[in-house]
Design a protein around this motif. Structure first.
Motif, PDB file in Angstrom:
ATOM      1  N   PHE A 124      27.660  45.085  41.515  1.00  0.00           N
ATOM      2  CA  PHE A 124      28.797  44.767  40.663  1.00  0.00           C
ATOM      3  C   PHE A 124      30.141  45.198  41.250  1.00  0.00           C
ATOM      4  CE2 PHE A 124      27.594  43.754  36.011  1.00  0.00           C
ATOM      5  CZ  PHE A 124      26.895  42.645  36.455  1.00  0.00           C
ATOM      6  N   ALA A 125      30.206  46.418  41.772  1.00  0.00           N
ATOM      7  CA  ALA A 125      31.489  46.927  42.272  1.00  0.00           C
ATOM      8  C   ALA A 125      32.022  46.050  43.395  1.00  0.00           C
ATOM      9  CB  ALA A 125      31.331  48.368  42.757  1.00  0.00           C
ATOM     10  N   THR A 126      31.127  45.656  44.312  1.00  0.00           N
ATOM     11  CA  THR A 126      31.541  44.812  45.434  1.00  0.00           C
ATOM     12  C   THR A 126      31.785  43.384  44.994  1.00  0.00           C
ATOM     13  OG1 THR A 126      30.310  46.186  46.993  1.00  0.00           O
ATOM     14  CG2 THR A 126      30.873  43.963  47.689  1.00  0.00           C
ATOM     15  N   ALA A 127      30.863  42.855  44.190  1.00  0.00           N
ATOM     16  CA  ALA A 127      30.939  41.450  43.803  1.00  0.00           C
ATOM     17  C   ALA A 127      32.119  41.155  42.886  1.00  0.00           C
ATOM     18  CB  ALA A 127      29.643  41.028  43.121  1.00  0.00           C
ATOM     19  N   SER A 128      32.660  42.178  42.238  1.00  0.00           N
ATOM     20  CA  SER A 128      33.792  41.968  41.333  1.00  0.00           C
ATOM     21  C   SER A 128      35.131  41.939  42.063  1.00  0.00           C
ATOM     22  CB  SER A 128      33.811  43.065  40.265  1.00  0.00           C
ATOM     23  OG  SER A 128      33.961  44.349  40.851  1.00  0.00           O
ATOM     24  N   ARG A 129      35.134  42.189  43.361  1.00  0.00           N
ATOM     25  CA  ARG A 129      36.375  42.080  44.117  1.00  0.00           C
ATOM     26  C   ARG A 129      36.884  40.646  44.070  1.00  0.00           C
ATOM     27  NH1 ARG A 129      34.286  44.163  49.699  1.00  0.00           N
ATOM     28  NH2 ARG A 129      35.644  42.421  50.302  1.00  0.00           N
ATOM     29  N   PRO A 130      38.173  40.441  43.875  1.00  0.00           N
ATOM     30  CA  PRO A 130      38.694  39.077  43.739  1.00  0.00           C
ATOM     31  C   PRO A 130      38.512  38.214  44.976  1.00  0.00           C
ATOM     32  CG  PRO A 130      40.484  40.677  43.885  1.00  0.00           C
ATOM     33  CD  PRO A 130      39.220  41.463  43.703  1.00  0.00           C
ATOM     34  N   ASP A 131      38.354  38.829  46.150  1.00  0.00           N
ATOM     35  CA  ASP A 131      38.199  38.041  47.371  1.00  0.00           C
ATOM     36  C   ASP A 131      36.749  37.653  47.641  1.00  0.00           C
ATOM     37  OD1 ASP A 131      37.614  40.744  47.784  1.00  0.00           O
ATOM     38  OD2 ASP A 131      37.971  40.614  49.942  1.00  0.00           O
ATOM     39  N   VAL A 132      35.821  38.176  46.842  1.00  0.00           N
ATOM     40  CA  VAL A 132      34.400  37.882  47.021  1.00  0.00           C
ATOM     41  C   VAL A 132      33.966  36.831  46.007  1.00  0.00           C
ATOM     42  CG1 VAL A 132      32.053  38.816  46.901  1.00  0.00           C
ATOM     43  CG2 VAL A 132      33.881  40.169  47.951  1.00  0.00           C
ATOM     44  N   VAL A 133      33.318  35.781  46.473  1.00  0.00           N
ATOM     45  CA  VAL A 133      32.723  34.795  45.571  1.00  0.00           C
ATOM     46  C   VAL A 133      31.361  35.335  45.147  1.00  0.00           C
ATOM     47  CG1 VAL A 133      31.846  32.459  45.293  1.00  0.00           C
ATOM     48  CG2 VAL A 133      33.917  32.866  46.648  1.00  0.00           C
ATOM     49  N   SER A 134      31.227  35.685  43.880  1.00  0.00           N
ATOM     50  CA  SER A 134      29.976  36.260  43.407  1.00  0.00           C
ATOM     51  C   SER A 134      29.063  35.176  42.851  1.00  0.00           C
ATOM     52  CB  SER A 134      30.232  37.320  42.335  1.00  0.00           C
ATOM     53  OG  SER A 134      28.995  37.799  41.849  1.00  0.00           O
ATOM     54  N   LEU A 135      27.946  34.998  43.522  1.00  0.00           N
ATOM     55  CA  LEU A 135      26.864  34.149  43.032  1.00  0.00           C
ATOM     56  C   LEU A 135      25.713  35.047  42.576  1.00  0.00           C
ATOM     57  CD1 LEU A 135      26.886  31.527  45.941  1.00  0.00           C
ATOM     58  CD2 LEU A 135      28.179  31.458  43.803  1.00  0.00           C
ATOM     59  N   ALA A 136      26.055  36.276  42.206  1.00  0.00           N
ATOM     60  CA  ALA A 136      25.050  37.298  41.924  1.00  0.00           C
ATOM     61  C   ALA A 136      24.781  37.456  40.427  1.00  0.00           C
ATOM     62  CB  ALA A 136      25.489  38.630  42.532  1.00  0.00           C
ATOM     63  N   GLY A 137      25.736  37.962  39.677  1.00  0.00           N
ATOM     64  CA  GLY A 137      25.482  38.317  38.287  1.00  0.00           C
ATOM     65  C   GLY A 137      25.322  37.118  37.372  1.00  0.00           C
ATOM     66  N   GLY A 138      24.431  37.247  36.389  1.00  0.00           N
ATOM     67  CA  GLY A 138      24.228  36.188  35.409  1.00  0.00           C
ATOM     68  C   GLY A 138      25.158  36.324  34.221  1.00  0.00           C
ATOM     69  N   MET A 139      26.438  36.361  34.506  1.00  0.00           N
ATOM     70  CA  MET A 139      27.431  36.557  33.446  1.00  0.00           C
ATOM     71  C   MET A 139      27.866  35.218  32.868  1.00  0.00           C
ATOM     72  SD  MET A 139      29.837  39.528  35.152  1.00  0.00           S
ATOM     73  CE  MET A 139      30.304  38.463  36.502  1.00  0.00           C
ATOM     74  N   PRO A 140      27.772  35.051  31.549  1.00  0.00           N
ATOM     75  CA  PRO A 140      28.242  33.790  30.960  1.00  0.00           C
ATOM     76  C   PRO A 140      29.750  33.642  31.123  1.00  0.00           C
ATOM     77  CG  PRO A 140      27.712  35.372  29.241  1.00  0.00           C
ATOM     78  CD  PRO A 140      27.245  35.975  30.532  1.00  0.00           C
ATOM     79  N   TYR A 141      30.208  32.410  31.174  1.00  0.00           N
ATOM     80  CA  TYR A 141      31.637  32.112  31.287  1.00  0.00           C
ATOM     81  C   TYR A 141      32.208  32.028  29.873  1.00  0.00           C
ATOM     82  CZ  TYR A 141      35.919  29.909  33.015  1.00  0.00           C
ATOM     83  OH  TYR A 141      37.230  29.619  33.323  1.00  0.00           O
TER      84      TYR A 141
END
Length: 464
Positions: free
Chosen positions: A41-58
């Motif tokens: 989460f800490a890394t994937a939440s960086r704005p420059d990283v495209v996160s295809l990791a967490g199953g967070m609803p939009y």
């Protein structure tokens, strides 16, 4: 101050060398594991990283402005309830509201008193495992497994044994054979844990034809079914499937959640169980959390009672379908040598990568390339899954999804060239690859053993 070793245990938890309580922990504490998704989460939440990791609803589709006004009114009218302790079984109004949701999947014989509100589905899985399982007992589950459930089972020292799946979900014959083998080995099988609709992470759905057979087998061997159904209303074309609970009120415990259809931050889910189990669940809930949060429950009822939640869910379906289609197209363009399922709902694509690549070992290089995914190893307890990764299309916008897959392809292309150069194409094979069978089928998940579920999508089925 205790010193911290720079090395890590399984799951990424830090090893504290001089912990003065190291010999005081309960034996089950050694089985607790960190979620590989949370660790990202800490890394994937960086704005420059495209996160295809967490199953967070939009969540941007929610009417936050109007909802905030109604919540403010609710606090004026019912603030003394919202801020107070509540019942361990949950708010009666909310327990009545969930009946209309379950009716969409054929569960129409339930009364509010049959429902127990939990603090999210994670709490629900914890409660059912707490009251049903002793250390050493067995839970049968589909492979790959939902990572949150694995964490619960491990913490209660429960053995997880996987049954085979294919494009139509759990294979009944494999389910029955697994029960019989475990019984011959003297093992106690306490329940089947299944995510029948738009599986996390595999994306497959148990066929309507198989559902009665799974129930029949469970009855035959007196094995409880725990049906975890957070995605059932998120079929891209509006399709729903009959819940296992709609076919059997005595042998199925049904779990569902507001996390995917409204908001995960409310931490509200619900359980429907046979009377004896329900009573134990209420007692366990009281012992664990005293009561689910009234503020969250009243917020959910405020939403359900004042907004067209069915229309809202329909909008989500269309949005997630567009994102799934975008990811599928990007995979075909940039990663044609991989194979995957194309789900008909939910949040996830389960990607099989070429032999010789290791999804967990490759992850740091993907992060450096500013794309994140979840390595397949997070969905097994035995180290399997190195040839798979879970890609989530629910949260990033379509343009971000395409960019993320393009970045992932550049990393994978580089890994393949390195493997070819040094002749290490088979070096990182799964520990259990010899037990894996794979029969691809266009656009769906293939036959899979206890260590994988993979498939091709469209023309993107060539395997390196």
């Amino acid at each position: 101050m205790p010193t911290v070793n720079k090395g890590t245990q399984q799951g990424g938890s830090k090893v504290i060398k001089s912990d003065p309580w190291i010999h005081s922990y309960a034996a089950r504490a050694d089985n607790m594991r960190a979620s590989e998704i949370r660790a990202l989460f800490a890394t994937a939440s960086r704005p420059d990283v495209v996160s295809l990791a967490g199953g967070m609803p939009y969540l941007d589709y929610l009417p936050f402005k109007e909802l905030s006004q109604l919540i403010a009114k609710m606090l004026v009218d019912k603030g003394d309830v919202a801020w107070q302790y509540g019942s361990a079984q949950g708010d009666p109004h909310l327990r009545e509201d969930v009946l209309q949701i379950m009716a969409l999947e054929g569960i129409k014989d339930v009364q509010p008193d049959d429902v127990v509100i939990s603090n999210g589905s994670q709490n629900a899985i914890d409660l059912i495992t707490r009251i049903m399982c002793d250390p050493g007992d067995v839970v049968i589950a589909e492979a790959p497994n939902y990572v949150g459930a694995l964490g619960v089972f491990a913490s209660f020292q429960v053995e997880v044994v996987n049954a085979m799946t294919d494009a139509d979900g759990l294979i009944p014959e494999s389910f029955e054979e697994t029960i019989e083998a475990l019984r011959k080995a003297g093992k106690k099988v306490k329940f089947l844990y299944t995510v029948p609709n738009f599986h996390n992470p595999a994306g497959v759905t148990m066929s309507v034809e198989r559902r009665p057979r799974i129930i029949e087998i469970a009855r035959k061997y007196h094995v409880l079914i725990v049906e975890d159904n957070p995605y059932g209303l998120l079929g891209f074309n509006g399709q729903t499937y009959p819940a296992l609970r709609s076919m059997d009120a005595e042998n199925v415990v049904y779990l569902s959640s507001f996390s995917k259809i409204i908001g995960p931050g409310m931490r509200i889910a619900w359980i429907v169980a046979p009377p004896g189990i329900r009573k134990k669940l209420v007692l366990a809930n009281e012992a664990s959390i005293l009561c689910p949060p009234n503020m969250s429950q009243l917020t959910i009822t405020t939403y359900l009672d004042n907004f067209d939640w069915k229309k809202q869910i329909s909008q989500y379906r269309g949005m997630y379908k567009e994102r799934c289609d975008t990811m599928d197209a990007a995979l075909k363009k940039y990663l044609p040598y991989c194979s995957w399922n194309k789900p008909q709902g939910g949040f996830y694509i389960w990607l099989k990568i070429p032999e010789g690549l290791n999804s967990k070992a490759m992850l740091p290089r993907a992060i450096t390339a500013k794309v994140a995914y979840v390595a397949g190893t997070g969905f097994y307890l035995d180290g399997s899954g190195t040839h798979h990764m879970r890609l989530s299309f629910c949260y990033p916008t379509p343009d971000k999804i395409t960019l993320g897959i393009k970045r992932l392809a550049s990393v994978m292309d580089g890994e393949l060239k390195t493997a070819e150069l040094f002749g290490t194409a088979a070096a990182d094979a799964d520990t259990h690859a010899s037990h894996t069978s794979s029969t691809p089928a266009s656009g769906t998940a293939s036959t899979a053993s206890t260590s994988s579920t993979s498939s091709t999508s469209g023309t993107a089925g060539k395997k390196a």
